[in-house]
Motif scaffolding. Sequence first.
Motif, short mmCIF file in Angstrom:
data_model
loop_
_atom_site.label_atom_id
_atom_site.label_comp_id
_atom_site.label_asym_id
_atom_site.label_seq_id
_atom_site.Cartn_x
_atom_site.Cartn_y
_atom_site.Cartn_z
N MET A 1 16.59 -6.03 26.90
CA MET A 1 15.21 -5.99 27.33
C MET A 1 14.47 -4.88 26.58
O MET A 1 15.06 -3.90 26.17
CB MET A 1 15.12 -5.75 28.83
N ILE A 2 13.18 -5.08 26.46
CA ILE A 2 12.30 -4.15 25.75
C ILE A 2 11.29 -3.56 26.72
O ILE A 2 10.70 -4.27 27.53
CB ILE A 2 11.56 -4.87 24.60
N TYR A 3 11.10 -2.26 26.62
CA TYR A 3 10.06 -1.57 27.37
C TYR A 3 8.87 -1.39 26.45
O TYR A 3 9.02 -0.96 25.31
CB TYR A 3 10.53 -0.18 27.81
N LYS A 4 7.69 -1.71 26.96
CA LYS A 4 6.46 -1.49 26.21
C LYS A 4 5.66 -0.40 26.92
O LYS A 4 5.31 -0.54 28.09
CB LYS A 4 5.64 -2.78 26.10
N PHE A 5 5.42 0.67 26.19
CA PHE A 5 4.73 1.84 26.72
C PHE A 5 3.35 1.99 26.09
O PHE A 5 3.16 1.69 24.92
CB PHE A 5 5.51 3.12 26.40
N ARG A 6 2.43 2.50 26.88
CA ARG A 6 1.15 3.00 26.35
C ARG A 6 1.24 4.52 26.47
O ARG A 6 1.48 5.06 27.55
CB ARG A 6 -0.04 2.47 27.12
N VAL A 7 1.05 5.20 25.34
CA VAL A 7 1.14 6.66 25.27
C VAL A 7 -0.28 7.16 24.97
O VAL A 7 -0.81 6.93 23.89
CB VAL A 7 2.12 7.11 24.17
N ILE A 8 -0.88 7.83 25.96
CA ILE A 8 -2.29 8.22 25.90
C ILE A 8 -2.40 9.72 25.77
O ILE A 8 -1.84 10.47 26.58
CB ILE A 8 -3.03 7.77 27.18
N LEU A 9 -3.14 10.19 24.75
CA LEU A 9 -3.41 11.60 24.62
C LEU A 9 -4.32 12.01 25.77
O LEU A 9 -5.33 11.36 26.05
CB LEU A 9 -4.10 11.91 23.28
N ASP A 10 -3.95 13.08 26.47
CA ASP A 10 -4.75 13.57 27.60
C ASP A 10 -5.98 14.29 27.04
O ASP A 10 -5.97 15.50 26.82
CB ASP A 10 -3.91 14.50 28.47
N ALA A 11 -7.02 13.50 26.78
CA ALA A 11 -8.26 14.00 26.18
C ALA A 11 -9.43 13.15 26.66
O ALA A 11 -9.23 12.10 27.28
CB ALA A 11 -8.16 13.94 24.65
N ASP A 12 -10.64 13.60 26.35
CA ASP A 12 -11.83 12.84 26.74
C ASP A 12 -11.95 11.54 25.94
O ASP A 12 -12.41 10.53 26.45
CB ASP A 12 -13.09 13.68 26.56
N ASP A 13 -11.56 11.57 24.67
CA ASP A 13 -11.63 10.38 23.81
C ASP A 13 -10.45 9.46 24.07
O ASP A 13 -9.37 9.91 24.49
CB ASP A 13 -11.65 10.78 22.34
N ASP A 14 -10.64 8.18 23.82
CA ASP A 14 -9.55 7.21 23.96
C ASP A 14 -8.68 7.25 22.71
O ASP A 14 -9.07 6.74 21.65
CB ASP A 14 -10.11 5.80 24.16
N ILE A 15 -7.52 7.86 22.84
CA ILE A 15 -6.56 7.94 21.74
C ILE A 15 -5.21 7.57 22.32
O ILE A 15 -4.68 8.29 23.19
CB ILE A 15 -6.53 9.37 21.13
N PHE A 16 -4.67 6.44 21.88
CA PHE A 16 -3.39 6.01 22.43
C PHE A 16 -2.62 5.18 21.42
O PHE A 16 -3.16 4.71 20.42
CB PHE A 16 -3.58 5.23 23.74
N ARG A 17 -1.33 5.03 21.70
CA ARG A 17 -0.44 4.20 20.91
C ARG A 17 0.38 3.36 21.87
O ARG A 17 0.82 3.83 22.92
CB ARG A 17 0.52 5.04 20.06
N ASP A 18 0.60 2.10 21.49
CA ASP A 18 1.49 1.21 22.25
C ASP A 18 2.80 1.13 21.49
O ASP A 18 2.82 0.83 20.28
CB ASP A 18 0.87 -0.17 22.41
N ILE A 19 3.89 1.40 22.19
CA ILE A 19 5.22 1.47 21.58
C ILE A 19 6.16 0.54 22.32
O ILE A 19 6.18 0.52 23.55
CB ILE A 19 5.76 2.92 21.63
N ALA A 20 6.97 -0.21 21.58
CA ALA A 20 8.03 -1.03 22.16
C ALA A 20 9.36 -0.39 21.79
O ALA A 20 9.58 0.00 20.63
CB ALA A 20 7.96 -2.45 21.63
N ILE A 21 10.26 -0.28 22.78
CA ILE A 21 11.55 0.37 22.56
C ILE A 21 12.57 -0.25 23.50
O ILE A 21 12.22 -0.69 24.60
CB ILE A 21 11.41 1.91 22.77
N GLU A 22 13.81 -0.29 23.08
CA GLU A 22 14.85 -0.88 23.91
C GLU A 22 15.09 -0.02 25.16
O GLU A 22 15.13 1.20 25.08
CB GLU A 22 16.14 -1.02 23.11
N LYS A 23 15.27 -0.68 26.29
CA LYS A 23 15.40 0.04 27.56
C LYS A 23 16.71 0.81 27.67
O LYS A 23 16.83 1.71 28.48
CB LYS A 23 15.22 -0.90 28.75
#
Length: 173
Positions: A1-23
């Motif tokens: 199975m694969i986990y899909k994460f949203r990694v969001i910089l804690d800032a006022d602007d919307d800055i994020f990356r979506d990452i898929a990685i094995e669980k």
Amino acid sequence: MIYKFRVILDADDDIFRDIAIEKETTLEDLHNAIVNAFGFDGSEMASFYTCDDEWNQEDEIPLFDTGDVPGEMRIMTDFVLEDILYEEQTKIIYVYDFFNMWTFLVELGAIEEKEEGQSYPALLFSHGQLPSEAPEKEFESENFDADFNDGDDFDMFDGDDSFEDFGFDENWN
């Protein structure tokens, strides 16, 4: 199975990356995926922090053992993703570079089947440019002034530069 994460910089602007990685991979593998996704060089200390649903920080999981007794502290390699993050516990906080305090909110968004031919970890989506400096953090205590300016705790710092009350010679070196 694969986990899909949203990694969001804690800032006022919307800055994020979506990452898929094995669980079945470790928090260290997720750390490396985040470092690569945001373009860090990976030379700084980092930690994950467990948290509740409101993002309130709880237990630290560091990259390296920094405890007084070697082996006493559990580190990122000791935690498999599926053991710490799952459908009922989807959030974790990630801090990279403790001098600059790059802080990220990491949320498990989906658990899916592995795609044939896809290698993992994978950067699925990137939004926003990482600023040249980490966003400033504001202290959130409503009682900060009351906690530290009540006159009781800092009476010894009266501005006369006297070290007599500390029990050591000011010219110790």
